[in-house]
Write a protein that holds these residues in place. Structure first.
Motif, PDB file in Angstrom:
ATOM      1  N   ASN A   1       0.805   8.429  -1.441  1.00  0.00           N
ATOM      2  CA  ASN A   1       1.007   7.101  -2.014  1.00  0.00           C
ATOM      3  C   ASN A   1      -0.208   6.593  -2.792  1.00  0.00           C
ATOM      4  OD1 ASN A   1       3.762   5.987  -0.898  1.00  0.00           O
ATOM      5  ND2 ASN A   1       2.789   7.068   0.816  1.00  0.00           N
ATOM      6  N   GLY A   2      -1.224   7.450  -2.946  1.00  0.00           N
ATOM      7  CA  GLY A   2      -2.399   7.058  -3.711  1.00  0.00           C
ATOM      8  C   GLY A   2      -3.120   5.847  -3.143  1.00  0.00           C
ATOM      9  N   VAL A   3      -3.136   5.735  -1.829  1.00  0.00           N
ATOM     10  CA  VAL A   3      -3.717   4.558  -1.171  1.00  0.00           C
ATOM     11  C   VAL A   3      -5.246   4.609  -1.210  1.00  0.00           C
ATOM     12  CG1 VAL A   3      -3.957   3.358   1.050  1.00  0.00           C
ATOM     13  CG2 VAL A   3      -1.723   4.234   0.325  1.00  0.00           C
TER      14      VAL A   3
ATOM     15  N   ASP B   1       0.812  -8.025  -3.843  1.00  0.00           N
ATOM     16  CA  ASP B   1       0.436  -6.655  -3.502  1.00  0.00           C
ATOM     17  C   ASP B   1       1.644  -5.863  -3.002  1.00  0.00           C
ATOM     18  OD1 ASP B   1      -2.428  -6.573  -3.994  1.00  0.00           O
ATOM     19  OD2 ASP B   1      -2.638  -7.948  -2.301  1.00  0.00           O
TER      20      ASP B   1
ATOM     21  N   LYS C   1       1.514  -0.857  -9.212  1.00  0.00           N
ATOM     22  CA  LYS C   1       0.648  -1.395  -8.168  1.00  0.00           C
ATOM     23  C   LYS C   1       0.273  -0.315  -7.160  1.00  0.00           C
ATOM     24  CE  LYS C   1       3.584  -5.032  -7.571  1.00  0.00           C
ATOM     25  NZ  LYS C   1       4.132  -6.246  -6.933  1.00  0.00           N
ATOM     26  N   GLN C   2      -1.004  -0.345  -6.736  1.00  0.00           N
ATOM     27  CA  GLN C   2      -1.438   0.560  -5.669  1.00  0.00           C
ATOM     28  C   GLN C   2      -1.134  -0.089  -4.329  1.00  0.00           C
ATOM     29  OE1 GLN C   2      -5.596   1.468  -6.743  1.00  0.00           O
ATOM     30  NE2 GLN C   2      -5.004   3.605  -6.597  1.00  0.00           N
TER      31      GLN C   2
END
Length: 326
Positions: free
Chosen positions: A77-79, A27, A2-3
């Motif tokens: 965190n690749g948000v 999420d 999960k992103q």
């Protein structure tokens, strides 16, 4: 995998509720907050404690105006989605402490935008604006609409929120990432802010203290229950504008309630009458707020469900339970 979605102001009233709703639907959430002492930090810490045991929630204590730390947080965190709710709130406080708004609202908003524009594949920034941007306009037959110029703020708080909208407009055009500003109308409910009238009135009424009723009781507000607000925020988050677009949307109840009517409803909810002292309007206050939410409704199906009597009863029940437990 999960992103994660970043929610700034996660220890705050609205941020806390949004983070819980995102977690409930599956999420992953990174909550960011500096946990300052604008109001009792114990309430903020109590909100954060409600995330205990939530594996998909991570809390990061930092100042959003720290641009290096914010950019690193998104990058590592690749948000690609951010709900930016952290800000210095309060109309009256902005008269006394203007520089707090410079850092939290202006530098903080710029820091978040910079982090978003450098994040790879960034999808959507949703941020908190305010109904205060409309200024003190007369109450007419229709609600305040997003197409109004909103160029006559009557408080520094309102001016910073309007400035954030203009900053976002420029960043959307310059760098192409979608942004949505939400103009909140008076939000209330359990876990709310002690500086809000309904909360401070409850404290004083239960203690047998008098309450000060500003504007001689002639003001009106578009009170919006927290669960309805969260519906609108997440609906907007899930429906981003096109790349390079920035939009502002009202998010409110569309049923303004007079201050005296609110007080009467609150008295019934807590079972005790208030001793009222009438005062003139305070510097920076506006006479009325009234949201036209047709744009948000068309986009998301947003429709407030909780009326004031029910919402204040839920708040009163929470208040009595929370502070009795303490």
């Amino acid at each position: 995998m999960k992103q994660a979605i970043i929610v700034t102001g996660a220890a705050g009233f609205i941020g806390h509720a949004v983070a819980h709703r995102l977690l409930a639907r599956g999420d992953k959430v990174i909550g960011v907050d500096i946990v300052n002492d604008y109001y009792d930090p114990a309430l903020k810490e109590a909100r954060l404690a409600t995330f205990a045991g939530q594996e998909d929630f991570t809390f990061v204590r930092l100042d959003i105006a720290d641009s290096v730390a914010m950019a690193k947080l998104l990058r590592e965190n690749g948000v690609v989605r951010v709900v930016h709710l952290a800000a210095q709130a309060g109309v009256r406080y902005s008269i006394e402490n203007p520089f707090a708004y410079e850092r939290s609202n202006l530098a903080g908003h710029l820091s978040v935008m910079e982090a978003c524009r450098h994040a790879e594949g960034f999808e959507h920034l949703v941020y908190a604006s305010s109904s205060s941007v409309y200024g003190d306009k007369p109450m007419g037959g229709a609600g305040f609409t997003e197409d109004e110029p909103a160029m006559d703020p009557v408080s520094l708080y309102a001016a910073t929120k309007r400035a954030c909208e203009l900053m976002s407009q420029s960043y959307a055009k310059l760098y192409g990432f979608p942004q949505t500003g939400l103009r909140f109308f008076t939000v209330y409910g359990p876990w709310g802010r002690p500086d809000m009238a309904y909360f401070s009135f409850t404290q004083k009424i239960l203690k047998g203290e008098s309450i000060e009723v500003f504007g001689n009781g002639q003001m009106a507000r578009d009170f919006t229950y927290i669960d309805d607000i969260v519906d609108g925020i997440i609906g907007a988050l899930d429906n981003p504008p096109q790349r390079g677009d920035h939009r502002v949307l009202n998010i409110g109840d569309s049923h303004p309630v007079g201050l005296m009517d609110m007080i009467e409803t609150l008295e019934k909810a807590i079972g005790k009458e208030a001793v009222k002292i009438m005062r003139p309007m305070q510097l920076g206050d506006v006479t009325a707020t009234y949201a036209d939410v047709s744009k948000l409704h068309a986009l998301t199906g947003y429709k407030p469900k909780v009326m004031l009597a029910e919402g204040l009863q839920r708040f009163a029940d929470w208040y009595l339970n929370h502070y009795k437990a303490l």
